[in-house]
Design a protein around this motif. Structure first.
Motif, PDB file in Angstrom:
ATOM      1  N   PRO A 274       0.828  -1.205   0.000  1.00 35.44           N
ATOM      2  CA  PRO A 274       0.000   0.000   0.000  1.00 35.44           C
ATOM      3  C   PRO A 274       0.863   1.255   0.000  1.00 35.44           C
ATOM      4  CG  PRO A 274       0.047  -0.992   2.175  1.00 35.44           C
ATOM      5  CD  PRO A 274       0.740  -1.943   1.257  1.00 35.44           C
ATOM      6  N   THR A 275       0.308   2.315  -0.530  1.00 34.22           N
ATOM      7  CA  THR A 275       1.035   3.582  -0.606  1.00 34.22           C
ATOM      8  C   THR A 275       0.383   4.686   0.228  1.00 34.22           C
ATOM      9  OG1 THR A 275      -0.194   4.144  -2.616  1.00 34.22           O
ATOM     10  CG2 THR A 275       1.960   3.065  -2.880  1.00 34.22           C
ATOM     11  N   GLU A 276      -0.918   4.557   0.528  1.00 31.13           N
ATOM     12  CA  GLU A 276      -1.601   5.583   1.312  1.00 31.13           C
ATOM     13  C   GLU A 276      -1.170   5.499   2.771  1.00 31.13           C
ATOM     14  OE1 GLU A 276      -3.571   7.941   0.188  1.00 31.13           O
ATOM     15  OE2 GLU A 276      -3.241   7.224  -1.863  1.00 31.13           O
ATOM     16  N   PRO A 277      -0.891   6.652   3.398  1.00 32.02           N
ATOM     17  CA  PRO A 277      -0.448   6.638   4.807  1.00 32.02           C
ATOM     18  C   PRO A 277      -1.419   5.927   5.740  1.00 32.02           C
ATOM     19  CG  PRO A 277      -0.093   8.795   3.826  1.00 32.02           C
ATOM     20  CD  PRO A 277      -0.856   8.006   2.822  1.00 32.02           C
ATOM     21  N   ALA A 278      -2.720   6.136   5.530  1.00 36.81           N
ATOM     22  CA  ALA A 278      -3.699   5.495   6.407  1.00 36.81           C
ATOM     23  C   ALA A 278      -3.657   3.974   6.263  1.00 36.81           C
ATOM     24  CB  ALA A 278      -5.101   6.011   6.088  1.00 36.81           C
ATOM     25  N   GLN A 279      -3.466   3.495   5.048  1.00 36.94           N
ATOM     26  CA  GLN A 279      -3.383   2.054   4.828  1.00 36.94           C
ATOM     27  C   GLN A 279      -2.139   1.476   5.493  1.00 36.94           C
ATOM     28  OE1 GLN A 279      -3.436   2.233   0.512  1.00 36.94           O
ATOM     29  NE2 GLN A 279      -5.522   1.382   0.469  1.00 36.94           N
ATOM     30  N   ILE A 280      -1.046   2.196   5.352  1.00 33.09           N
ATOM     31  CA  ILE A 280       0.199   1.731   5.961  1.00 33.09           C
ATOM     32  C   ILE A 280       0.078   1.705   7.473  1.00 33.09           C
ATOM     33  CG2 ILE A 280       2.642   2.263   6.269  1.00 33.09           C
ATOM     34  CD1 ILE A 280       2.589   3.482   3.446  1.00 33.09           C
ATOM     35  N   GLU A 281      -0.521   2.749   8.036  1.00 33.09           N
ATOM     36  CA  GLU A 281      -0.671   2.823   9.496  1.00 33.09           C
ATOM     37  C   GLU A 281      -1.552   1.698  10.018  1.00 33.09           C
ATOM     38  OE1 GLU A 281       0.488   4.253  13.021  1.00 33.09           O
ATOM     39  OE2 GLU A 281       1.091   5.091  11.093  1.00 33.09           O
TER      40      GLU A 281
END
Length: 860
Positions: free
Chosen positions: A216-223
């Motif tokens: 994943p590349t989106e910060p929320a997905q990574i978090e």
């Protein structure tokens, strides 16, 4: 509805993380054993109803709350299934390392392997390892406890291990070296093989690419990925009743006070998680790659100096590379280093990756590999380990793969008439194709595993003996067992296979393929010329590293059908057979200089049987002398029955003595020796008999063509040890040290074995090297006899003295200890040495260690 709730929770987690709102996350959890089994007075769901009688809550004044859980062992249940001991609640925790600790005591046998108790920590399911070393499983690492881990009965002890909750592989970028692959019985669809021929990758690589997930590349997905599940369980492992792994339960019951899980603070620097040598076995002067896996979870960006070195011998060091690295918080990275090996044999090596901060190493990882031109010199089929590193698992250390029975007809047909067509193996009746074998061999070479083709030269298999017999019955030593129906089954079976393969239809095993091994006679010139031509074509097309013959080239002077064949006498027969092996090697090496070979020819009984010591019987060795002269390997298949009570090698001391003699006998002729696992069963059982059955072979100087057991006291295991220290076990320059029992003296509280395995050699710079294996012998005299509980020898927990007489002409010495207890390492010991005596103290000993003493040449 469940999916919707899960989606909402995921989004809430991501929003909270993105908003920067602080979350209260616990850092430790603790449960009483009694509460885990009987929460609020009810039976826990994880306790099977039929096992409920095994669980009791006991008053115990030594327990934290004067109450503990006792779990009993039922031998009848253990014969069929595991017995759960406890289960923790399911936690959802941040990514990181967690220490799992249990306080418990045991009633049962001490200092025994016996039955095992397994810890299991369940974390995030990682991306599948398609065809790799590491299993696709939730069980990241499963430590086990045995009786020998307990200091006394009914005495509480705390046992701990580390477990990591980590993001999936598509986030962490975990590097993976795939293991060896064997083409035995493999035949892919024609379309798959055509794709491989076009350079589109082999079938398992395409499967892995299709299964790969995109990070994943989106910060929320990574978090959202920075949390994962964590549960802990303990089980009595099922106890096998049959086979070499069988063992009787030695534990009556466990008493569990409490279980605790606590988060371990993250280091304030970059962590070296793993170093991966791309190849396990590389040739001198060849190029290879190392991958170093890093992470940073310190809370802020970090940097350091990454140093990669290769250590060989007694810690001789070569620098591979050094570079500055920088990682953001919660970042992972893989740094690659290319290395050209020196143009010389290094034997076993350690790749060591260190992260330096202000010049000091704050984190490191290491793994082993080999630099050698001859795979037989470092033969290894891998084995078990008890590695405790939470970041990575140890791979298999297999450097050798053999394809059994892969030719169309063995000695009569080592090469198909049309290599573009599939065929049925004459020895093993499986479907295969020359290009499938080529595909597997190329893969094995890419990971540093040597691939060998099996051929039975003394026999013809499949339909080919019958076809030749019709023309030349006098070339065979006896009539064939054959019928027209068997002939038709083979011919039609091969034809139907090819028809279905070209049509893309399901490939069905043909029925009624009678297995035949028709003995051939190499006194007939056609036999050898045909074998040489076909085997060479096979070697060149597939790219095998060599051949493992299942016999010699049999030459027999016979009169068959009133027609005489042969050179005329048994002695002349042997000489002709030896001449054939020399000619075969010479011819093949003219086009394949790196060709090596092994053979199932064993060693004469006069070598390994003590009854011939006082009155040795001379045996002819023409073929052995010719075959072993250039680094070939003799395999002793008869050693798979050495465990049988009536075999003289069943006495373990004599087994070790005989193994040392076989290794010496082959070494004197310029080659290597390898034994055999019992009854072809190469499973690395964790029982006393099987541990010594495979451990004593390398300590005697031979190779074990099965998987090594891990020994008590070792985390890295015997396969790891043998890989790193092959030079000190298999070097052809090593010679037995005469009168070792007098030249070396050990002052220990119990008997140790060392004299039979002690060897020496002179080094190129004039020093002399002694190799002294120290073995804590088993508690039994014979394999598998009175070994029902696998009671272990008492470990030496205190230092003990070793004295070695200094050889004449030498003065002073350095002493190093090669050890796998607890991990594979070279440790220099403080020694007092002069021109008469070397005195050194070994710190302790569980099962085995090896001393390397290097004497300095006396000044003139």
């Amino acid at each position: 509805m469940k999916r919707s709730c899960r989606t909402i929770m995921t989004l809430l987690t991501a929003l909270i993380a993105a908003s920067g709102i602080a979350q209260e996350v616990p850092t430790d959890w603790s449960w009483r054993g009694a509460d885990l089994a009987f929460p609020e007075g009810r039976n826990a769901a994880w306790i099977p109803t039929e096992m409920l009688r095994l669980y009791k809550v006991q008053e115990d004044e030594d327990a934290r709350d004067e109450e503990a859980l006792r779990v009993y062992v039922d031998q009848r249940i253990l014969a069929e299934a595991d017995i759960p001991i406890l289960r923790s609640p399911s936690l959802r925790v941040p990514v990181g390392v967690y220490r799992v600790t249990v306080r418990m005591k045991m009633t049962g046998m001490l200092n025994a392997i016996g039955n095992a108790v397994r810890f299991t920590s369940v974390g995030r399911l990682r991306q599948p390892d398609v065809g790799g070393h590491e299993s696709v499983a939730l069980r990241y690492w499963e430590p086990t406890l045995h009786g020998y881990h307990f200091m006394d009965e009914d005495l509480y002890q705390e046992f701990s291990y580390l477990h990591e909750v980590v993001e999936p592989d598509y986030v962490t970028g975990r590097p993976l070296r795939q293991g060896a692959k064997n083409p035995f019985g493999a035949l892919f669809a024609k379309a798959d093989m055509e794709a491989w021929a076009r350079g589109e990758g082999n079938p398992w690589e395409r499967q892995a690419a299709a299964a790969a997930q995109v990070a994943p590349t989106e910060p929320a997905q990574i978090e959202a990925l920075r949390q994962g599940p964590l549960t802990v369980s303990m089980d009595f492992l099922q106890t096998p009743e049959r086979g070499f792994g069988r063992i009787q339960p030695t534990i009556r019951h466990f008493t569990i006070d409490w279980l605790k899980v606590e988060r371990v603070p993250e280091p304030e620097h970059i962590v070296v998680r793993k170093v991966v040598p791309t190849k396990l076995l590389i040739h001198p002067a060849a190029e290879t790659e190392f991958q170093v896996w890093l992470h940073n979870r310190s809370g802020e960006p970090r940097q350091g100096r990454l140093l990669l070195t290769v250590r060989s011998g007694l810690n001789d060091e070569l620098v591979v590379g050094e570079r500055q690295v920088e990682l953001g918080d919660h970042a992972y990275a893989v740094e690659s280093f290319t290395w050209s090996a020196p143009d010389r044999v290094l034997w076993g090596c350690h790749a060591v990756a260190e992260l330096l901060v202000d010049g000091d190493a704050v984190s490191s990882a290491e793994d082993v590999f080999t630099v050698h031109w001859n795979p037989w010199a470092v033969m290894n089929l891998g084995g078990a380990n008890r590695w405790t590193n939470p970041y990575s698992r140890l791979p298999s250390y297999q450097t050798y793969m053999e394809m059994f029975g892969g030719t169309p007809g063995d000695g009569l047909k080592p090469w198909p008439d049309d290599p573009s067509e599939p065929y049925i193996s004459g020895m093993s009746d499986f479907k295969t194709h020359m290009d499938v074998q080529k595909m597997f061999v190329q893969h094995n070479r890419s990971v540093g595993v040597a691939s060998y083709l099996y051929i039975q030269p003394a026999n013809g298999t499949s339909v080919f003996p019958q076809l030749l017999y019709e023309k030349h019955p006098e070339w065979f030593s006896s009539p064939l067992t054959w019928t027209d129906q068997i002939h038709d089954n083979w011919v039609n079976g091969i034809a139907n296979l090819r028809k279905a393969w070209h049509a893309g239809e399901e490939l069905v095993d043909p029925p009624g393929l009678l297995h035949i091994e028709a003995p051939v006679n190499y006194a007939v010139p056609y036999m050898f010329e045909n074998l040489l031509d076909g085997a060479l074509k096979n070697l060149l097309h597939v790219g095998w590293d060599g051949i493992r013959w299942d016999a010699d080239f049999p030459v027999r002077t016979v009169v068959n059908k009133h027609i005489p064949f042969g050179p005329g006498s048994p002695e002349a027969d042997r000489q002709m057979s030896a001449a054939f092996t020399k000619r075969f090697k010479k011819t093949v090496r003219e086009v394949l200089p790196g060709y090596t070979e092994g053979a199932n020819i064993g060693t004469p009984e006069q070598v390994w049987n003590r009854k011939f010591v006082d009155d040795p019987e001379e045996v002819p060795t023409d073929y052995h002398d010719a075959f072993l002269a250039d680094g070939a390997s003799a395999m002793s298949e008869d050693w798979m029955s050495a465990y049988i009570f009536t075999d003289p090698r069943n006495i373990i001391r004599d087994y070790y003595w005989g193994a040392r003699r076989c290794a010496e006998w082959c070494r004197e002729r310029g080659g290597f020796w390898h034994s055999f696992p019992p009854e072809r069963d190469s499973t690395p059982y964790f029982t006393q008999s099987m541990i010594y059955y495979n451990l004593l072979i390398p300590l005697a100087g031979g190779s074990y063509p099965g998987r090594y057991s891990c020994t008590p006291g070792s985390e890295t295991g015997t396969a790891h040890f043998v890989t790193r220290f092959s030079e000190f076990l298999y070097d052809l320059e090593l010679q037995p040290l005469e009168d070792a029992l007098d030249r070396v003296r050990i002052d220990a509280d119990q008997e140790l074995w060392y004299a039979d395995g002690t060897r020496w050699r002179d080094l190129p710079d004039g020093r002399r090297r002694y190799i002294i294996p120290l073995i804590n012998p088993p508690t039994i005299e014979r394999f598998l006899l009175r070994d029902r509980f696998s009671e272990l020898p008492e470990p030496l927990r205190e230092p003990f003295a070793v004295e070695i007489d200094t050889p004449e002409g030498f003065s002073g010495a350095r002493v190093h200890m090669l050890t796998a207890e607890p991990r594979t390492a070279v440790v220099e010991l403080a020694a007092e040495a002069d021109d008469e005596l070397v005195y050194v103290e070994v710190p302790d000993l569980t099962i085995y260690r090896v001393l390397v003493v290097e004497f300095s040449k006396e000044a003139n």
